[in-house]
Design an enzyme around this catalytic site. Structure first.
Site, short mmCIF file in Angstrom:
data_model
loop_
_atom_site.label_atom_id
_atom_site.label_comp_id
_atom_site.label_asym_id
_atom_site.label_seq_id
_atom_site.Cartn_x
_atom_site.Cartn_y
_atom_site.Cartn_z
N LYS A 22 0.82 -1.21 0.00
CA LYS A 22 0.00 0.00 0.00
C LYS A 22 0.85 1.26 0.00
CE LYS A 22 -1.79 1.91 3.98
NZ LYS A 22 -1.68 3.36 4.10
N ASN A 23 1.83 1.31 0.92
CA ASN A 23 2.55 2.58 1.08
C ASN A 23 3.54 2.85 -0.05
OD1 ASN A 23 1.01 3.17 3.26
ND2 ASN A 23 2.52 2.58 4.80
N CYS A 117 -5.51 8.20 8.75
CA CYS A 117 -5.60 7.71 10.13
C CYS A 117 -5.23 8.81 11.11
CB CYS A 117 -4.65 6.53 10.34
SG CYS A 117 -5.18 5.04 9.50
N ARG A 122 -0.17 15.24 13.04
CA ARG A 122 0.61 14.73 11.91
C ARG A 122 1.10 15.92 11.09
NH1 ARG A 122 -1.98 9.24 9.49
NH2 ARG A 122 0.09 9.19 8.56
N ASP A 306 3.50 0.39 12.22
CA ASP A 306 2.27 -0.11 11.60
C ASP A 306 1.96 -1.56 11.98
OD1 ASP A 306 1.96 2.37 10.50
OD2 ASP A 306 2.76 1.82 8.53
N ARG A 398 -9.00 0.05 3.58
CA ARG A 398 -8.02 1.00 3.00
C ARG A 398 -6.69 0.30 2.75
NH1 ARG A 398 -6.36 5.04 6.61
NH2 ARG A 398 -4.84 5.24 4.96
N1 EPU Z 1 6.79 14.29 11.34
C1 EPU Z 1 7.09 15.61 11.61
N2 EPU Z 1 7.09 16.50 10.57
C2 EPU Z 1 6.83 16.13 9.28
C3 EPU Z 1 6.52 14.78 9.02
C4 EPU Z 1 6.51 13.87 10.08
O1 EPU Z 1 7.34 15.99 12.75
O2 EPU Z 1 6.85 16.98 8.38
C5 EPU Z 1 6.79 13.30 12.45
C6 EPU Z 1 5.42 12.67 12.66
O3 EPU Z 1 4.60 13.43 13.52
C7 EPU Z 1 5.79 11.31 13.25
C8 EPU Z 1 7.12 10.99 12.59
O4 EPU Z 1 7.63 12.23 12.09
O5 EPU Z 1 5.98 11.42 14.63
C9 EPU Z 1 7.06 9.99 11.45
O6 EPU Z 1 6.09 10.41 10.48
P1 EPU Z 1 6.23 10.02 8.94
O7 EPU Z 1 6.27 11.26 8.16
O8 EPU Z 1 7.33 9.03 8.78
O9 EPU Z 1 4.83 9.29 8.66
P2 EPU Z 1 3.91 9.39 7.37
O10 EPU Z 1 4.76 9.55 6.17
O11 EPU Z 1 2.82 10.36 7.62
C10 EPU Z 1 4.01 6.86 6.82
C11 EPU Z 1 3.01 5.76 6.58
C12 EPU Z 1 2.35 5.41 7.91
C13 EPU Z 1 3.42 5.00 8.92
C14 EPU Z 1 4.52 6.08 9.04
C15 EPU Z 1 5.70 5.65 9.88
C16 EPU Z 1 2.31 6.12 4.34
C17 EPU Z 1 1.24 6.55 3.40
N3 EPU Z 1 2.03 6.20 5.62
O12 EPU Z 1 3.28 7.96 7.34
O13 EPU Z 1 1.54 4.28 7.63
O14 EPU Z 1 2.85 4.81 10.19
O15 EPU Z 1 5.02 6.41 7.73
O16 EPU Z 1 6.27 4.49 9.37
O17 EPU Z 1 3.37 5.69 3.91
C18 EPU Z 1 -0.31 2.86 7.80
O18 EPU Z 1 0.02 2.33 6.74
O19 EPU Z 1 -1.18 2.38 8.58
C19 EPU Z 1 0.31 4.13 8.19
C20 EPU Z 1 -0.25 4.96 9.04
#
Ligand code: EPU
Length: 429
Positions: A22-23, A117, A122, A306, A398
């Site tokens: 998915k990701n 989610c 975020r 995850d 999803r």
């Molecule tokens: N963060 C910041 N600033 C930013 C971006 C992130 O402070 O600009 C912080 C977040 O608050 C968090 C940490 O950095 O504490 C990690 O966030 P990250 O950006 O890595 O997460 P994401 O890209 O929003 C993806 C996956 C999530 C998964 C996370 C961590 C996708 C579409 N989503 O989210 O997947 O939990 O990486 O591995 O790739 C899921 O599939 O169920 C899911 C939620």
């Protein structure tokens, strides 16, 4: 309203085929905007996040042709307006990847603040910091994020303050056509980042170092059509591993990359589960008597956040006291209240959960509070004797393609039922 009705307590046995990740898919679908010509994507999972990605592209003028269940041809040639409105973005967090892809193609993009989610704040400050460093200005107004690079994007050095999957992907997308060299430091290393980089390189991009914490991108002028197969989903595979362990099952999980599953495998082995690794499959066998352990979630190659709700659920059935520490998100234990209805004995203090293993969970009505929390409810329901009904299954759909069919094939008693909601009931009376 739709529900899963699961009559649990039956060991899962047989084989299950894991779908595409998915990701990776939610990043690669917007990335097709960068190709001059159609791209063929293979091994796309049959999940609603892929449908949402397609709908966003279609609304912008892309043509998508189905080749078979998991293979699609995407032609973005006629996309002219780099805008993703709220009605589209609200359904999927990853809709923000359209910012990076559209910025690379049009030097501007307008995307609504995304949904997805909800487990704490975020932020996207690191994404915006990256775009800014590449020469784009941004504004956030009335829920829309606008980015614009009047002079075009210019390669640069970017150091992320936090390791972020989303920011790494978004900046990678923006940088592939920027002039000169971009160096991304403190990059995330998840398998889906490597997959996106491989996809972009197959279109003619020049990216090195994906999978390490320093990624170098030398901008190219043009990216071409390509045919690309998406990697297997690490988290779907891990979830079926836990399902096998929770039901005292014996399951061969096919189409996986065992290396991506090492952190999960090692915890299951510590809990007394047998895991046999083959080239592209993994067998999980459990006879019950699960042992306690401690888990801390971390960015890759650490234990994935995850998989946190799924492993916490398994530990709730183990013997002894386990500790799970969430190392990525601020508020990812909301589902614990639901597990408590099924007899779990878990106390949560901030990012730490203390789990007193209770041997077995019992059936109860519960709801999915988000995608992986929903997967945890399915695991609990499959293990518990009696009938569990799970509400809010749109969260689960999803990210888990064909979950009912896959579980039925493994011998589970699960069905999806449609319950008339209030308005429909009133009409029926
Ligand atoms: N963060 C910041 N600033 C930013 C971006 C992130 O402070 O600009 C912080 C977040 O608050 C968090 C940490 O950095 O504490 C990690 O966030 P990250 O950006 O890595 O997460 P994401 O890209 O929003 C993806 C996956 C999530 C998964 C996370 C961590 C996708 C579409 N989503 O989210 O997947 O939990 O990486 O591995 O790739 C899921 O599939 O169920 C899911 C939620």
């Amino acid at each position: 309203m739709e529900k899963f009705v699961i009559n649990g307590g039956k060991p899962l046995t047989g084989e299950v085929e894991i779908s595409g990740a998915k990701n990776a898919a939610v990043a690669i679908i917007p990335a097709t905007l960068l190709a001059e010509g159609p791209c063929i994507l293979e091994n796309l999972p049959n999940i609603s996040d892929v449908t949402i990605g397609f709908n966003i592209l279609r609304a912008m003028g892309a043509k998508i042709r189905t080749i078979n269940n998991n293979t699609f041809e995407i032609d973005t040639t006629y996309v002219t307006e780099p805008v993703v409105p709220y009605e589209m973005a609200k359904y999927m967090r990853a809709s923000y990847y359209f910012l990076g892809a559209l910025l690379a193609r049009f030097n501007r993009a307008s995307v609504a603040m995304p949904g997805g989610c909800n487990f704490g704040v975020r932020p996207i400050d690191q994404h915006l910091k990256g775009f800014n460093a590449l020469g784009a200005d941004y504004t956030i107004d009335h829920g829309m994020i606008d980015v614009k690079a009047e002079q075009g994007l210019l390669g640069t050095q970017i150091y992320f303050d936090v390791v972020s999957v989303g920011a790494t992907i978004n900046v990678l997308l923006a940088a592939v056509k920027a002039k000169g060299l971009t160096i991304i430091e403190n990059a995330a290393k998840e398998p889906h980042i490597v997959d996106l980089a491989n996809f972009l390189n197959s279109m003619g991009a020049d990216i090195m170092g994906a999978g390490t914490d320093v990624i170098k991108v030398r901008g190219v002028e043009k990216l071409n059509s390509t045919t690309y197969g998406i990697i297997p989903d690490q988290i779907e595979a891990g979830t079926y591993m836990v399902m096998a362990a929770a039901t005292k099952g014996n399951v061969l999980i096919k189409n996986v990359i065992p290396k991506h599953l090492e952190s999960i495998t090692s915890k299951l082995v510590k809990m007394g589960v047998t895991v046999e690794e083959y080239d592209d499959s993994i067998r999980v066998i459990s006879h019950g008597n699960l042992q306690r352990t401690s888990v801390k979630t971390q960015p890759h190659p650490g234990f994935p956040t995850d998989m946190q709700p799924q492993i916490t659920t398994l530990l709730a059935m183990a013997e002894g006291t386990s500790i799970v520490t969430e190392g990525v998100w601020d508020n990812r234990f909301q589902y614990v209240d639901e597990l408590r209805r099924m007899g779990a004995n878990i106390s949560v203090d901030g990012k730490v959960a203390v789990i007193e293993g209770c041997g077995a969970l019992h059936a109860a009505p519960v709801k999915a509070t988000d995608l992986r929390a929903g997967a945890a409810m399915v695991i609990a329901a499959l293990s518990a004797k009696g009938t569990t009904e799970i509400e809010n299954i749109h969260h689960i759909e999803r990210g888990y393609g064909d979950i009912v069919e896959k579980l039925q094939h493994l011998g589970a008693d699960i069905k999806k039922v449609i319950i008339p909601d209030g308005a429909e009931l009133k009409q029926a009376l």
